[in-house]
Design a protein around this motif. Sequence first.
Motif, PDB file in Angstrom:
ATOM      1  N   ALA A  62       6.711 -16.860  -5.352  1.00 52.01           N
ATOM      2  CA  ALA A  62       7.815 -17.796  -5.142  1.00 52.01           C
ATOM      3  C   ALA A  62       9.154 -17.070  -5.196  1.00 52.01           C
ATOM      4  O   ALA A  62      10.067 -17.342  -4.401  1.00 52.01           O
ATOM      5  CB  ALA A  62       7.768 -18.914  -6.186  1.00 52.01           C
ATOM      6  N   GLU A  63       9.275 -16.122  -6.128  1.00 50.18           N
ATOM      7  CA  GLU A  63      10.517 -15.361  -6.262  1.00 50.18           C
ATOM      8  C   GLU A  63      10.744 -14.449  -5.060  1.00 50.18           C
ATOM      9  O   GLU A  63      11.878 -14.045  -4.787  1.00 50.18           O
ATOM     10  CB  GLU A  63      10.480 -14.544  -7.547  1.00 50.18           C
ATOM     11  N   GLN A  64       9.683 -14.118  -4.350  1.00 55.89           N
ATOM     12  CA  GLN A  64       9.800 -13.302  -3.143  1.00 55.89           C
ATOM     13  C   GLN A  64      10.054 -14.142  -1.898  1.00 55.89           C
ATOM     14  O   GLN A  64      10.208 -13.609  -0.800  1.00 55.89           O
ATOM     15  CB  GLN A  64       8.520 -12.482  -2.941  1.00 55.89           C
ATOM     16  N   GLY A  65      10.086 -15.462  -2.055  1.00 51.77           N
ATOM     17  CA  GLY A  65      10.352 -16.335  -0.917  1.00 51.77           C
ATOM     18  C   GLY A  65       9.131 -16.607  -0.066  1.00 51.77           C
ATOM     19  O   GLY A  65       9.254 -16.897   1.121  1.00 51.77           O
ATOM     20  N   ILE A  66       7.935 -16.560  -0.664  1.00 52.78           N
ATOM     21  CA  ILE A  66       6.703 -16.761   0.087  1.00 52.78           C
ATOM     22  C   ILE A  66       6.091 -18.128  -0.202  1.00 52.78           C
ATOM     23  O   ILE A  66       5.558 -18.778   0.701  1.00 52.78           O
ATOM     24  CB  ILE A  66       5.693 -15.646  -0.250  1.00 52.78           C
ATOM     25  N   LEU A  67       6.166 -18.569  -1.441  1.00 55.48           N
ATOM     26  CA  LEU A  67       5.607 -19.851  -1.857  1.00 55.48           C
ATOM     27  C   LEU A  67       6.704 -20.751  -2.408  1.00 55.48           C
ATOM     28  O   LEU A  67       7.770 -20.279  -2.815  1.00 55.48           O
ATOM     29  CB  LEU A  67       4.573 -19.666  -2.972  1.00 55.48           C
ATOM     30  N   SER A  68       6.404 -22.032  -2.445  1.00 57.07           N
ATOM     31  CA  SER A  68       7.239 -22.959  -3.203  1.00 57.07           C
ATOM     32  C   SER A  68       6.303 -23.870  -3.982  1.00 57.07           C
ATOM     33  O   SER A  68       5.177 -24.146  -3.551  1.00 57.07           O
ATOM     34  CB  SER A  68       8.148 -23.789  -2.293  1.00 57.07           C
ATOM     35  N   GLY A  69       6.750 -24.289  -5.135  1.00 57.27           N
ATOM     36  CA  GLY A  69       5.904 -25.157  -5.949  1.00 57.27           C
ATOM     37  C   GLY A  69       6.729 -26.038  -6.851  1.00 57.27           C
ATOM     38  O   GLY A  69       7.796 -25.632  -7.312  1.00 57.27           O
ATOM     39  N   ARG A  70       6.255 -27.244  -7.082  1.00 54.22           N
ATOM     40  CA  ARG A  70       6.910 -28.170  -8.005  1.00 54.22           C
ATOM     41  C   ARG A  70       5.868 -28.740  -8.945  1.00 54.22           C
ATOM     42  O   ARG A  70       4.702 -28.901  -8.564  1.00 54.22           O
ATOM     43  CB  ARG A  70       7.607 -29.307  -7.249  1.00 54.22           C
ATOM     44  N   GLN A  71       6.298 -29.044 -10.151  1.00 48.34           N
ATOM     45  CA  GLN A  71       5.393 -29.611 -11.152  1.00 48.34           C
ATOM     46  C   GLN A  71       4.730 -30.861 -10.597  1.00 48.34           C
ATOM     47  O   GLN A  71       5.383 -31.798 -10.151  1.00 48.34           O
ATOM     48  CB  GLN A  71       6.182 -29.958 -12.417  1.00 48.34           C
ATOM     49  N   GLY A  72       3.418 -30.846 -10.571  1.00 45.31           N
ATOM     50  CA  GLY A  72       2.663 -32.000 -10.104  1.00 45.31           C
ATOM     51  C   GLY A  72       2.455 -32.059  -8.609  1.00 45.31           C
ATOM     52  O   GLY A  72       1.672 -32.875  -8.131  1.00 45.31           O
ATOM     53  N   ALA A  73       3.164 -31.194  -7.857  1.00 44.08           N
ATOM     54  CA  ALA A  73       3.048 -31.230  -6.394  1.00 44.08           C
ATOM     55  C   ALA A  73       2.224 -30.086  -5.847  1.00 44.08           C
ATOM     56  O   ALA A  73       1.867 -30.077  -4.666  1.00 44.08           O
ATOM     57  CB  ALA A  73       4.445 -31.216  -5.759  1.00 44.08           C
ATOM     58  N   GLY A  74       1.914 -29.107  -6.692  1.00 47.37           N
ATOM     59  CA  GLY A  74       1.114 -27.982  -6.231  1.00 47.37           C
ATOM     60  C   GLY A  74       1.941 -26.909  -5.535  1.00 47.37           C
ATOM     61  O   GLY A  74       3.174 -26.983  -5.485  1.00 47.37           O
ATOM     62  N   TRP A  75       1.245 -25.929  -4.988  1.00 43.94           N
ATOM     63  CA  TRP A  75       1.879 -24.772  -4.353  1.00 43.94           C
ATOM     64  C   TRP A  75       1.642 -24.794  -2.850  1.00 43.94           C
ATOM     65  O   TRP A  75       0.536 -25.093  -2.394  1.00 43.94           O
ATOM     66  CB  TRP A  75       1.328 -23.474  -4.943  1.00 43.94           C
TER      67      TRP A  75
END
Length: 237
Positions: A62-75
Amino acid sequence: MTEIFRAVERPRSAASGVEQHLKELIHAGRLAAGDRLPPERQLAERLGVNRSTLRSALQSLAEQGILSGRQGAGWVIQPSGEIVAANLATYLSLEDVTFDQLFEARRAVEPPIAASAARHRTDEQITALRACITAMQSTTDSESYLQADSDFHALLAVASHNPVFSVLITPTLSLLEDVRRRLVAEQRVISASHREHQQILDAVESQDPEAAHRAMLGHIDRFVDSSNTIMRDDPAR
């Protein structure tokens, strides 16, 4: 989707093994932008690691700008050009890139960006570019001017429809922020900049790649000359 995941080898750490495995799946086209990863528990079991290790790897991506994720929403596989550009700017800062190298990079990259934008721009992008010029011409605030100027060049990169250009232009402008801020104080430079931006826009709107390339090259060369003059005459300013 779970069948594409396998237990990972552990080179330096299990987390780096997970990270490398997911990158390999992306490079191979087995994971694509918008794909949602399996739930953490299921994915951790499939990869043969604990959830703490998995989360460390996912956070790194995520810090590399490849993934995004939110609590309860998954990756989700969701590339972020802004994060990639920010990381690149940090890397270039650590490499002690010189102004001459940045100027050379702008000269090599931005004229082709303008030419490509002339080929591929949309009417909506022309409207957005025109709004940037209006914002530059109507403000007396240096920060507002710099933001509108940055937006203009970033929008040209988007209009080129080449995502590589968008990644390259933002960190370059960011690293030149100090000298750009000095130039904003020079009215003669700003007056010339208004004309040059308008020439670039006119060429892009007319879908004339050669004229756009030429106008941007002139703009960059004038920027380099003005920057060198200011730094030579008042290096501590």
